[in-house]
Design a protein around this motif. Structure first.
Motif, short mmCIF file in Angstrom:
data_model
loop_
_atom_site.label_atom_id
_atom_site.label_comp_id
_atom_site.label_asym_id
_atom_site.label_seq_id
_atom_site.Cartn_x
_atom_site.Cartn_y
_atom_site.Cartn_z
N ALA A 1 0.81 -1.22 0.00
CA ALA A 1 0.00 0.00 0.00
C ALA A 1 0.84 1.27 0.00
CB ALA A 1 -0.94 -0.01 1.20
N ILE A 2 1.96 1.28 0.73
CA ILE A 2 2.76 2.50 0.77
C ILE A 2 3.36 2.81 -0.60
CG2 ILE A 2 3.25 2.39 3.24
CD1 ILE A 2 5.86 1.06 2.72
N ASN A 3 3.64 1.79 -1.38
CA ASN A 3 4.14 2.01 -2.73
C ASN A 3 3.03 2.46 -3.68
OD1 ASN A 3 7.14 1.08 -3.00
ND2 ASN A 3 6.18 -0.38 -1.62
N LEU A 4 1.84 1.92 -3.51
CA LEU A 4 0.71 2.37 -4.32
C LEU A 4 0.36 3.81 -4.01
CD1 LEU A 4 -1.63 -0.77 -4.31
CD2 LEU A 4 0.19 -0.15 -5.92
N SER A 5 0.54 4.21 -2.75
CA SER A 5 0.31 5.60 -2.38
C SER A 5 1.31 6.52 -3.08
CB SER A 5 0.41 5.77 -0.86
OG SER A 5 0.16 7.10 -0.46
N ASP A 6 2.56 6.10 -3.17
CA ASP A 6 3.56 6.88 -3.90
C ASP A 6 3.19 7.02 -5.38
OD1 ASP A 6 5.23 7.47 -1.77
OD2 ASP A 6 6.43 5.66 -2.02
N LEU A 7 2.69 5.95 -5.97
CA LEU A 7 2.25 6.03 -7.36
C LEU A 7 1.07 6.99 -7.50
CD1 LEU A 7 2.45 2.35 -8.70
CD2 LEU A 7 4.10 4.21 -9.03
N ALA A 8 0.15 6.95 -6.53
CA ALA A 8 -0.99 7.87 -6.57
C ALA A 8 -0.52 9.32 -6.53
CB ALA A 8 -1.93 7.58 -5.41
N ALA A 9 0.49 9.60 -5.71
CA ALA A 9 1.01 10.97 -5.62
C ALA A 9 1.61 11.45 -6.94
CB ALA A 9 2.06 11.05 -4.52
N MET A 10 2.00 10.52 -7.78
CA MET A 10 2.55 10.87 -9.09
C MET A 10 1.48 10.83 -10.19
SD MET A 10 5.87 11.36 -8.55
CE MET A 10 6.73 11.14 -10.11
N GLU B 1 -2.72 10.27 2.86
CA GLU B 1 -3.63 11.06 2.05
C GLU B 1 -2.81 11.85 1.03
OE1 GLU B 1 -6.73 10.74 2.04
OE2 GLU B 1 -7.20 9.79 3.96
N LEU B 2 -3.49 12.49 0.09
CA LEU B 2 -2.80 13.26 -0.95
C LEU B 2 -2.91 14.75 -0.67
CD1 LEU B 2 -3.87 11.38 -4.20
CD2 LEU B 2 -1.76 11.10 -2.86
N LEU B 3 -1.81 15.44 -0.82
CA LEU B 3 -1.75 16.89 -0.72
C LEU B 3 -1.53 17.43 -2.13
CD1 LEU B 3 -1.50 19.53 0.98
CD2 LEU B 3 0.95 19.03 1.16
N LEU B 4 -2.43 18.32 -2.57
CA LEU B 4 -2.43 18.77 -3.95
C LEU B 4 -2.33 20.29 -4.02
CD1 LEU B 4 -5.53 16.66 -5.10
CD2 LEU B 4 -3.12 15.97 -5.16
N ALA C 1 0.66 20.07 -8.73
CA ALA C 1 1.69 19.37 -7.96
C ALA C 1 1.02 18.50 -6.93
CB ALA C 1 2.64 20.37 -7.28
N ALA C 2 1.75 17.48 -6.47
CA ALA C 2 1.17 16.55 -5.49
C ALA C 2 2.26 15.85 -4.70
CB ALA C 2 0.29 15.51 -6.19
N ILE C 3 1.89 15.41 -3.51
CA ILE C 3 2.75 14.59 -2.66
C ILE C 3 1.83 13.78 -1.76
CG2 ILE C 3 2.96 16.35 -0.84
CD1 ILE C 3 5.86 15.48 -0.44
N ASP C 4 2.25 12.59 -1.36
CA ASP C 4 1.43 11.87 -0.37
C ASP C 4 1.96 12.17 1.02
OD1 ASP C 4 3.73 10.19 -0.50
OD2 ASP C 4 2.54 8.44 0.03
#
Length: 329
Positions: free
Chosen positions: A81-90, A265-268, A204-207
């Motif tokens: 999940a932590i890797n999928l979250s990183d992909l989501a942030a991208m 969560e995602l910060l956008l 821009a985005a970051i998790d």
């Protein structure tokens, strides 16, 4: 692609064969997996994209989880999940993952099975193939490393350095108190980022893995801007309030929301017009909140109810600081 590292403990072909056979039969594949577990390398069909996003993370027993307090299935789920979250942030669409496990020698097959089962459910949910990895057995603690692969989503590749002066800051879901509820069971925001980038321009985005203020500071620094948060607008989770209410806890619910980390969560960062539209339409089920803005300059600030701005220090988990990770057991 599931190999065994060479070590004295691994001189047990029966155990190796048992684990490998189970992995080949159990692991999910998708149409993108042309060759999965069983060969020296996986083969993926990447014909629908010119680019590949890669995220890798490792979790270690005693540092990121404690056996007995966390189920092995939960550990496996989190490792993916932590890797999928990183992909989501991208802004990515997740496609495949590999898993490398260093298993304690006491019961390697049972440990492997439970960890992989935890990954399996999440992988199926997002149609991600687990296309291979590596297995080692030793006398030390459990270590799980996952590498996740994705392709750019409808909004292209999102980065931390794409924000503009005047952009508004949005955050998905609610923040804080992950230790009490969701640091193992959080939902990677893959579906949410696809919904957002399909309809709106995200700059821009970051998790949020290490704390809201720390990860916001990283995004602002990457974009060469100053960030200001509005404390009264931070979406605080019930878990953050419950953590603050504990007798031995000295922090407010807001402080937990700002610095606990492991919310994922995602910060956008989006333009003011886009922010207004997103906040009005609320297009994702987990909710999305406006929490601040980016302006010319450097640093991190908070704005009080009277409109005055004060500098604040980013707080959260800094790898290699020697400090324990806040809220991470």
């Amino acid at each position: 692609m599931f190999d065994f590292a060479q070590s004295p403990i691994n001189g047990r072909p029966g155990m190796e064969t048992k684990i490998l056979q189970w992995l080949r039969e159990y692991l999910p594949t998708t149409s993108a997996t042309l060759i999965g577990p069983g060969d020296d390398a996986a083969l993926l069909d990447w014909s629908d994209s010119d680019h590949c996003l890669v995220a890798t993370d490792t979790i270690v027993e005693g540092l990121d989880f404690v056996t007995g307090q966390s189920s092995l299935a939960a550990v496996g789920r989190k490792a993916l999940a932590i890797n999928l979250s990183d992909l989501a942030a991208m802004g990515a669409i997740a496609v495949s993952a590999t898993a490398s496990l260093v298993l304690p020698a006491a019961d390697p097959f049972s440990t492997c099975r439970k960890v992989i089962q935890g990954m399996h459910g999440l992988a199926k949910l997002y149609e991600v193939s687990i296309s291979g990895g590596d297995i080692s057995i030793w006398d030390g603690p459990l270590v799980a490393t996952v590498t996740a692969l994705g392709r750019p989503g409808p909004g292209g590749v999102l980065t931390r350095d794409g924000a503009h002066d005047g952009d508004q800051l949005l955050v998905t879901g609610r923040l804080g108190g992950s230790i009490l509820s969701h640091h193992h069971s959080f939902t990677p925001r893959l579906n949410e980022i696809i919904a957002l980038t399909s309809a709106y321009q995200i700059n821009a985005a970051i998790d949020i893995s290490d704390g809201l203020t720390l990860d916001l500071f990283r995004l602002a620094e990457a974009s060469g801007l100053a960030a200001t948060i509005y404390p009264e607008s931070i979406p605080i989770s019930p878990a953050a309030q419950a953590l603050s209410d504990q007798i031995d806890d000295s922090e407010s619910a807001l402080q937990h929301a700002l610095a606990d980390g492991e919310d994922f969560e995602l910060l956008l960062a989006v333009s003011p017009d886009v922010a207004e539209t997103i906040l009005r339409e609320q297009p994702i089920r987990c909710g999305i909140s406006g929490i601040g803005c980016l302006t010319a300059g450097r640093g991190l600030f908070q704005r009080d109810a009277q409109g005055s701005r004060q500098a604040i220090e980013p707080r959260g988990y800094v790898h290699g600081s020697g400090e324990p990770k806040h809220g991470n057991f």
